[in-house]
Enzyme design. Structure first.
Site, PDB file in Angstrom:
ATOM      1  N   HIS A 164      40.526  -3.578 -23.822  1.00 25.30           N
ATOM      2  CA  HIS A 164      40.130  -4.963 -24.108  1.00 25.30           C
ATOM      3  C   HIS A 164      38.678  -4.998 -24.620  1.00 25.30           C
ATOM      4  O   HIS A 164      37.788  -5.525 -23.970  1.00 25.30           O
ATOM      5  CB  HIS A 164      40.273  -5.764 -22.807  1.00 25.30           C
ATOM      6  CG  HIS A 164      40.214  -7.251 -22.932  1.00 25.30           C
ATOM      7  ND1 HIS A 164      39.402  -7.911 -23.814  1.00 25.30           N
ATOM      8  CD2 HIS A 164      40.876  -8.212 -22.247  1.00 25.30           C
ATOM      9  CE1 HIS A 164      39.552  -9.211 -23.670  1.00 25.30           C
ATOM     10  NE2 HIS A 164      40.454  -9.419 -22.709  1.00 25.30           N
ATOM     11  N   GLU A 267      41.488  -5.621 -29.674  1.00 29.65           N
ATOM     12  CA  GLU A 267      42.029  -4.826 -28.579  1.00 29.65           C
ATOM     13  C   GLU A 267      43.253  -4.022 -29.020  1.00 29.65           C
ATOM     14  O   GLU A 267      44.152  -4.563 -29.661  1.00 29.65           O
ATOM     15  CB  GLU A 267      42.436  -5.748 -27.426  1.00 29.65           C
ATOM     16  CG  GLU A 267      41.364  -6.743 -27.027  1.00 29.65           C
ATOM     17  CD  GLU A 267      41.891  -7.839 -26.123  1.00 29.65           C
ATOM     18  OE1 GLU A 267      42.796  -7.540 -25.305  1.00 29.65           O
ATOM     19  OE2 GLU A 267      41.414  -8.990 -26.217  1.00 29.65           O
TER      20      GLU A 267
END
Length: 294
Positions: A164, A267
């Site tokens: 992330h 991500e």
């Protein structure tokens, strides 16, 4: 916040380039090498910063995030595992538990080009409170002129996951990202399916899109900082583009009200279908970051 990490007192000198320090309640491995500066919190094997020599910080880390045991860190590269997004049960943590538990540094090496760090998380009584499976999870970071991170899972189960990554940018209003894919799930708009007609994602307000036909290379154009960031994805199914926008940013206690202005998340993810892990076939998820001067 990142500068303060490099000013922390050294608790243990591991090698000439590696030190163990402590930020509030959390231990941090600090890399100070001629080719690269970086830092990784042992909680979550969380890459906090990466700065190749001669470059500005590539990752964004919130100045408001607490460094507390069991509390997720806002910024850097959270490891989302064994699920991505909201949990199936309301009492379980969003984005899984791997980012909230302490990992172990099991291997490290360095040469003139940089440093390689490998961290491990094994199933335990703590993990079994969230998830019944036995597992071994590794996170390897190859840190130098490029940043290559690989998440590997061993066991017998299915997961969703993401790296992330929060990228430091000069001004989100001027940032564009290409190479995400075309069709996406719009999580801001009731999970409707959308299509990116021109192939370029901008961030005029809150944006949360899971791209279904992910490209292998995403490119962040950042004219304010005068650079391009290439984000290579491997072993993934999806790419996620996220920025909270002003309203959500202001509501998040671990983020400054204007925090959204200086980062964008791109991500590498396996989000829309579970990834099968078996003894014969461990799972992998890799992201490689390069900085290109404009």
């Amino acid at each position: 916040m990142i500068k303060s990490i490099f000013a922390l007192p050294v608790l243990e000198k591991i090698t000439p380039s590696l030190s163990r320090c402590r930020k509030d309640e959390l231990d941090v491995i600090v890399v100070d090498h001629p080719a690269v500066r970086a830092s990784v919190a042992l909680q979550g094997a969380h890459l906090l910063s990466w700065q190749p020599a001669g470059e500005k910080d590539v990752l964004w880390l919130s100045g408001n995030t607490p460094f507390q045991k069991g509390v997720a860190i806002r910024g850097g590269v959270p490891v989302c595992w064994p699920w991505f997004g909201p949990a199936a049960q309301p009492d379980l943590p969003a984005h899984g538990f791997a980012r909230n538990l302490p990992w172990t540094l099991i291997n490290h090496s360095e040469d003139a080009s940089g440093v390689v760090l490998t961290f491990e998380l094994r199933s335990s009584e703590d993990s079994h409170r969230y998830w019944p499976h036995d597992f071994t999870l590794t996170a390897q970071y190859k840190l130098g002129a490029t940043c290559e991170m690989t998440l590997g899972a061993h066991g017998n189960f299915t997961t969703t996951s993401a790296l992330h990554t929060y990228f430091n940018v000069g001004d989100i209003s001027t940032v564009s990202v290409s190479g995400l894919g075309d069709r996406y799930i719009d999580k801001v708009n009731n999970a409707q399916i959308g299509s990116l007609a021109d192939g370029i994602q901008t961030f005029p307000d809150r944006t949360d899109r899971v791209y279904l036909n992910a490209n292998s290379l995403s490119v962040i154009q950042d004219p304010s900082l005068g650079r391009t960031i290439e984000v290579e994805h491997r072993h993934n199914l999806n790419v996620v583009g996220w920025n909270p926008g002003p309203a959500l940013s202001a509501s998040m206690t671990d983020m400054p009200d204007d925090g959204y202005k200086t980062f964008v998340c791109v991500e590498s993810a396996v989000a829309t279908e579970p990834q099968k892990v078996t003894a014969a076939h461990p799972s992998l998820l890799t992201q490689i970051i390069r900085v290109v001067k404009n």
